[in-house]
Design an enzyme around this catalytic site. Structure first.
Site, PDB file in Angstrom:
ATOM      1  N   PRO A   7       0.795  -1.229   0.000  1.00 43.82           N
ATOM      2  CA  PRO A   7       0.000   0.000   0.000  1.00 43.82           C
ATOM      3  C   PRO A   7       0.830   1.284   0.000  1.00 43.82           C
ATOM      4  CG  PRO A   7      -0.162  -1.132   2.115  1.00 43.82           C
ATOM      5  CD  PRO A   7       0.514  -2.074   1.163  1.00 43.82           C
ATOM      6  N   ASN A   8       0.302   2.248  -0.742  1.00 39.06           N
ATOM      7  CA  ASN A   8       0.848   3.607  -0.865  1.00 39.06           C
ATOM      8  C   ASN A   8       2.081   3.698  -1.752  1.00 39.06           C
ATOM      9  OD1 ASN A   8      -1.002   5.105   0.924  1.00 39.06           O
ATOM     10  ND2 ASN A   8      -0.185   3.761   2.499  1.00 39.06           N
ATOM     11  N   ARG A  15       4.659  10.955  -2.855  1.00 37.81           N
ATOM     12  CA  ARG A  15       4.539  10.591  -1.437  1.00 37.81           C
ATOM     13  C   ARG A  15       5.814  10.926  -0.647  1.00 37.81           C
ATOM     14  NH1 ARG A  15       4.747   4.438   0.977  1.00 37.81           N
ATOM     15  NH2 ARG A  15       4.179   5.016   3.090  1.00 37.81           N
ATOM     16  N   TYR A  20      10.997   9.025   0.721  1.00 41.21           N
ATOM     17  CA  TYR A  20      10.953   7.949  -0.278  1.00 41.21           C
ATOM     18  C   TYR A  20      11.590   8.319  -1.621  1.00 41.21           C
ATOM     19  CZ  TYR A  20       7.843   5.820   3.096  1.00 41.21           C
ATOM     20  OH  TYR A  20       7.327   5.280   4.241  1.00 41.21           O
ATOM     21  N   ASN A  71       8.090  -5.626  -1.197  1.00 38.28           N
ATOM     22  CA  ASN A  71       8.030  -4.485  -0.278  1.00 38.28           C
ATOM     23  C   ASN A  71       6.615  -4.476   0.296  1.00 38.28           C
ATOM     24  OD1 ASN A  71       7.935  -2.116   1.123  1.00 38.28           O
ATOM     25  ND2 ASN A  71       9.005  -0.897  -0.411  1.00 38.28           N
ATOM     26  N   ALA A  74       3.423  -0.770   4.738  1.00 39.12           N
ATOM     27  CA  ALA A  74       2.979  -0.756   6.147  1.00 39.12           C
ATOM     28  C   ALA A  74       2.593  -2.154   6.643  1.00 39.12           C
ATOM     29  CB  ALA A  74       1.821   0.217   6.328  1.00 39.12           C
ATOM     30  N   GLU A  95      12.763  -9.375   1.242  1.00 40.04           N
ATOM     31  CA  GLU A  95      11.980  -8.215   1.710  1.00 40.04           C
ATOM     32  C   GLU A  95      12.806  -6.964   1.465  1.00 40.04           C
ATOM     33  OE1 GLU A  95      11.446  -8.432   5.941  1.00 40.04           O
ATOM     34  OE2 GLU A  95      10.612  -6.405   6.074  1.00 40.04           O
ATOM     35  N   HIS A  97      12.920  -2.481   1.490  1.00 40.28           N
ATOM     36  CA  HIS A  97      12.340  -1.196   1.878  1.00 40.28           C
ATOM     37  C   HIS A  97      13.186  -0.085   1.269  1.00 40.28           C
ATOM     38  CE1 HIS A  97       9.685  -3.174   4.677  1.00 40.28           C
ATOM     39  NE2 HIS A  97      10.719  -3.912   5.050  1.00 40.28           N
ATOM     40  N   ARG A 104      13.464   5.035  11.854  1.00 40.70           N
ATOM     41  CA  ARG A 104      12.233   5.841  11.849  1.00 40.70           C
ATOM     42  C   ARG A 104      11.393   5.563  13.112  1.00 40.70           C
ATOM     43  NH1 ARG A 104       9.449   5.137   6.262  1.00 40.70           N
ATOM     44  NH2 ARG A 104       8.253   6.903   7.077  1.00 40.70           N
TER      45      ARG A 104
HETATM   46  C1  DQA Z   1       8.430   1.116   3.446  1.00 42.05           C
HETATM   47  C2  DQA Z   1       8.592   1.384   4.956  1.00 42.05           C
HETATM   48  C3  DQA Z   1       7.276   1.164   5.686  1.00 42.05           C
HETATM   49  O1  DQA Z   1       7.438   1.429   7.078  1.00 42.05           O
HETATM   50  C4  DQA Z   1       6.210   2.099   5.142  1.00 42.05           C
HETATM   51  O2  DQA Z   1       4.968   1.831   5.762  1.00 42.05           O
HETATM   52  C5  DQA Z   1       6.085   2.043   3.654  1.00 42.05           C
HETATM   53  C6  DQA Z   1       7.299   1.938   2.851  1.00 42.05           C
HETATM   54  C7  DQA Z   1       9.707   1.472   2.653  1.00 42.05           C
HETATM   55  O3  DQA Z   1       9.822   1.016   1.526  1.00 42.05           O
HETATM   56  O4  DQA Z   1      10.550   2.222   3.146  1.00 42.05           O
HETATM   57  O5  DQA Z   1       5.005   2.187   3.111  1.00 42.05           O
HETATM   58  O6  DQA Z   1       8.178  -0.266   3.256  1.00 42.05           O
END
Ligand code: DQA
Length: 146
Positions: A7-8, A15, A20, A71, A74, A95, A97, A104
């Site tokens: 998500p997002n 964003r 990011y 990825n 959240a 995994e 990020h 953070r």
């Molecule tokens: C994320 C880190 C997560 O904490 C966050 O909720 C994201 C992006 C990253 O790629 O840094 O949506 O996975």
């Protein structure tokens, strides 16, 4: 191989660019496909805001024996459904990020996915994905040379 984004992440570019980066989701997807081509990999990049899509794509990867770059966004921090789907993997799953969750907010320090992933790469922006793809390509290469 699948690159699965939670998500997002479809809003990359717009964003929180200070966290990011300014590369858009389309740019991220292109970078993965371009590197995939260079590495001789068939890379499909997907994104969804829905937990059930991620779970179903992970089932698909498990059934087909596909390596995955994931990825979970959240969902990383609280989705036991995603974690349980990752646990069914039949091939390596890395995994990734973009940011470094450990640097953070405290709720980002815990990943429920990491214990069932083959590895985790975080904090390197798009290079987190590039390193994951390179590593999966190297593993596939080593397996086929055996
Ligand atoms: C994320 C880190 C997560 O904490 C966050 O909720 C994201 C992006 C990253 O790629 O840094 O949506 O996975």
């Amino acid at each position: 191989m699948l690159v699965i984004n939670g998500p997002n992440l479809g809003r990359l570019g717009a964003r929180e660019p200070g966290i990011y980066g300014t590369t858009t989701y389309a740019g991220l997807a292109d970078a993965c496909r371009t590197l995939g081509k260079e590495l001789g990999l068939d890379v499909e990049v997907r994104q969804s805001d829905a937990e059930s899509d991620l779970v179903h794509w992970l089932h698909e990867a498990a059934d087909l024996g596909l390596p995955v770059v994931l990825n979970p966004a959240a969902f990383t921090h609280y989705s036991y459904a995603v974690r349980d789907a990752v646990a069914q993997r039949t091939a390596p799953l890395i995994e990734v990020h973009l940011s470094n969750p450990h640097a953070r907010e405290e709720f980002r320090h815990r990943s429920v996915v990491s214990p069932v992933a083959s590895g985790t790469i975080a904090g390197l922006g798009i290079d987190s994905y590039r390193l994951a793809l390179s590593q999966l390509a190297a593993q596939l290469h080593a397996d086929s040379a055996r």
